[in-house]
Design a protein around this motif. Sequence first.
Motif, PDB file in Angstrom:
ATOM      1  N   VAL A 193       0.943  -1.318  -0.051  1.00 24.14           N
ATOM      2  CA  VAL A 193       0.136  -0.121  -0.002  1.00 24.14           C
ATOM      3  C   VAL A 193       0.657   1.151  -0.159  1.00 24.14           C
ATOM      4  O   VAL A 193       2.014   1.271   0.564  1.00 24.14           O
ATOM      5  CB  VAL A 193      -0.579  -0.362   1.349  1.00 24.14           C
ATOM      6  CG1 VAL A 193      -1.734   0.666   1.149  1.00 24.14           C
ATOM      7  CG2 VAL A 193      -1.113  -1.093   1.599  1.00 24.14           C
ATOM      8  N   SER A 195       1.276   5.445   0.506  1.00 17.11           N
ATOM      9  CA  SER A 195       0.035   6.265   1.321  1.00 17.11           C
ATOM     10  C   SER A 195       0.142   8.022   1.471  1.00 17.11           C
ATOM     11  O   SER A 195       1.885   7.832   1.191  1.00 17.11           O
ATOM     12  CB  SER A 195      -0.360   6.118   2.695  1.00 17.11           C
ATOM     13  OG  SER A 195      -1.044   6.912   3.670  1.00 17.11           O
ATOM     14  N   GLN A 216      -6.655   7.864   4.249  1.00 22.39           N
ATOM     15  CA  GLN A 216      -8.094   6.526   3.794  1.00 22.39           C
ATOM     16  C   GLN A 216      -6.125   5.299   3.284  1.00 22.39           C
ATOM     17  O   GLN A 216      -6.529   4.360   3.363  1.00 22.39           O
ATOM     18  CB  GLN A 216      -7.841   7.197   2.485  1.00 22.39           C
ATOM     19  CG  GLN A 216      -9.169   5.870   1.401  1.00 22.39           C
ATOM     20  CD  GLN A 216     -10.073   5.463   1.976  1.00 22.39           C
ATOM     21  OE1 GLN A 216     -11.076   6.536   2.005  1.00 22.39           O
ATOM     22  NE2 GLN A 216      -9.817   4.775   3.108  1.00 22.39           N
ATOM     23  N   ILE A 220      -6.272   2.115   4.687  1.00 23.14           N
ATOM     24  CA  ILE A 220      -6.457   0.487   4.232  1.00 23.14           C
ATOM     25  C   ILE A 220      -5.230  -0.893   4.638  1.00 23.14           C
ATOM     26  O   ILE A 220      -5.508  -2.035   4.246  1.00 23.14           O
ATOM     27  CB  ILE A 220      -6.327   0.781   2.585  1.00 23.14           C
ATOM     28  CG1 ILE A 220      -7.710   1.463   1.957  1.00 23.14           C
ATOM     29  CG2 ILE A 220      -5.778  -0.178   1.748  1.00 23.14           C
ATOM     30  CD1 ILE A 220      -7.216   2.341   0.851  1.00 23.14           C
ATOM     31  N   VAL A 271      -2.721  -2.018  -3.727  1.00 21.51           N
ATOM     32  CA  VAL A 271      -2.759   0.071  -3.614  1.00 21.51           C
ATOM     33  C   VAL A 271      -2.528   1.073  -3.675  1.00 21.51           C
ATOM     34  O   VAL A 271      -1.890   1.571  -2.854  1.00 21.51           O
ATOM     35  CB  VAL A 271      -4.050  -0.560  -2.189  1.00 21.51           C
ATOM     36  CG1 VAL A 271      -5.383   0.749  -2.822  1.00 21.51           C
ATOM     37  CG2 VAL A 271      -5.254  -1.898  -2.449  1.00 21.51           C
ATOM     38  N   ALA A 391     -12.624   1.631   3.757  1.00 20.37           N
ATOM     39  CA  ALA A 391     -10.861   0.846   3.670  1.00 20.37           C
ATOM     40  C   ALA A 391     -11.311  -0.791   4.088  1.00 20.37           C
ATOM     41  O   ALA A 391     -10.979  -1.080   3.211  1.00 20.37           O
ATOM     42  CB  ALA A 391      -9.943   1.457   4.963  1.00 20.37           C
ATOM     43  N   GLU A 392     -11.755  -0.673   4.787  1.00 22.01           N
ATOM     44  CA  GLU A 392     -12.678  -2.121   5.593  1.00 22.01           C
ATOM     45  C   GLU A 392     -13.428  -3.036   4.242  1.00 22.01           C
ATOM     46  O   GLU A 392     -13.093  -4.306   4.019  1.00 22.01           O
ATOM     47  CB  GLU A 392     -13.421  -2.045   6.667  1.00 22.01           C
ATOM     48  CG  GLU A 392     -12.826  -2.271   7.745  1.00 22.01           C
ATOM     49  CD  GLU A 392     -11.947  -3.099   8.451  1.00 22.01           C
ATOM     50  OE1 GLU A 392     -12.217  -4.029   7.902  1.00 22.01           O
ATOM     51  OE2 GLU A 392     -11.104  -2.738   9.197  1.00 22.01           O
ATOM     52  N   LEU A 394     -12.837  -2.146   0.689  1.00 20.11           N
ATOM     53  CA  LEU A 394     -11.850  -2.611  -0.378  1.00 20.11           C
ATOM     54  C   LEU A 394     -11.099  -3.545   0.369  1.00 20.11           C
ATOM     55  O   LEU A 394     -11.340  -4.040  -0.557  1.00 20.11           O
ATOM     56  CB  LEU A 394     -10.906  -0.747  -0.055  1.00 20.11           C
ATOM     57  CG  LEU A 394     -10.502  -1.492  -1.402  1.00 20.11           C
ATOM     58  CD1 LEU A 394     -11.279  -1.167  -3.012  1.00 20.11           C
ATOM     59  CD2 LEU A 394      -9.629  -0.295  -1.660  1.00 20.11           C
ATOM     60  N   VAL A 395     -10.812  -4.099   1.088  1.00 17.11           N
ATOM     61  CA  VAL A 395      -9.851  -4.581   1.602  1.00 17.11           C
ATOM     62  C   VAL A 395     -11.106  -6.068   1.215  1.00 17.11           C
ATOM     63  O   VAL A 395     -10.115  -7.559   1.146  1.00 17.11           O
ATOM     64  CB  VAL A 395      -9.804  -4.086   3.284  1.00 17.11           C
ATOM     65  CG1 VAL A 395      -8.940  -5.995   3.473  1.00 17.11           C
ATOM     66  CG2 VAL A 395      -8.302  -3.467   2.944  1.00 17.11           C
TER      67      VAL A 395
END
Length: 409
Positions: A193, A195, A216, A220, A271, A391-392, A394-395
Amino acid sequence: MLAGKRILLVIGGGIAAYKSLDLIRRLKERGAGVRVVMTAAAQHFVTPLAAGALSHDRVFTELFDREAEHDIGHIRLSREADLIVVAPATADLMAKMAHGLADDLATAVLLASDRPVLLAPAMNPLMWANPATRRNAAQLAADGIAFVGPNAGAMAERGEDGPGRMAEPLEIAAAAERLLAPAGPLKGRHLLVTSGPTHEPIDPVRYIANRSSGKQGHAIAAAAARAGAQVTLVSGPVSLPDPAGVDVRHVESAREMLAAVEAALPADAAVFAAAVADWRAASEAAEKMKKDGGTLPPLTLTENPDILATIAHLSNRRPRLVVGFAAETQNVVTYAQAKRARKGCDWIVANDVSQRSGIPGGVMGADSNEVHLISAEGVEHWPQASKADVAERLVGRIAAALGPLEASA
């Protein structure tokens, strides 16, 4: 927590071995039982007496120990542990592990074990960047070995700085907790990820940046860790704490971010939530640029590397799932669809960052978001929610797309 878990700590021979004494304490605070194996080199930095006093157990140092080897002690040590942690994992130890060598107690234990192994590398930045070490690290990752760190920072060698510092004891303890936690939907997966913003220097004082807070991307990374993944977070400059259980690589510029991303591969999914600056100054002034009678100094820009497109177009190390972000102020879905096609990624998460977004103050820096998930199948409109909830969700979608680990093996 680690209550009731048995951890075998292998201490390698590096200056970071002093941190392993604190690691013993941190693991025991979490309820783990800790046994220690020390290499001969490790004993030049810390003593078996100190490790034993903290672990409240005998410290093992010799392969041909007459007391321990009457019942093949190195096999027993490897099988009685729930997890083996190697900290510090030196370049030498990693090379021996990658090639199956077993010429001392530590390497014999590691070769004879069927337990999960967590490595905390620690070495000079040039040693970490050496192609041989990179090959060994990639082989160990392919063999299912988990990593935490190394972190970037000042080295023991005067004037040396860069990636190679051993992760802090709290980071290693959190990684151990994650490895021994009940299986989540991303257990055994590696997620990468990015960020935050990037800062592109103009002179020693000024830089080009954007308003990204990193909230964000960090959310994630934290959600992926809670889902059981091994997570590498490459973060630009933010004021947020590092998420628990996540291996964080701190960078400043777009070029540093690309290098850190490439070093973190392979990954099952990536991501790219960072708001990477599109441009940087073509040349950075060595001294602060001064006003000169009202004359504007020239500022020539050059394009930064395109991290999302670079990774999405890799031929051999491309993650199975590459997810980009699109922050737009108009024509959000149309521009994001074009970006997905142009960059070659699988999904784009698009959001409206204008003042028209309906989120007070705008999305950047806020705690909520409203996004569109764009894929080859079409566009999904997700209602406004907290960035943690986004985030939850998307994961969860990433876990469903990757499927069970066994099915993809």
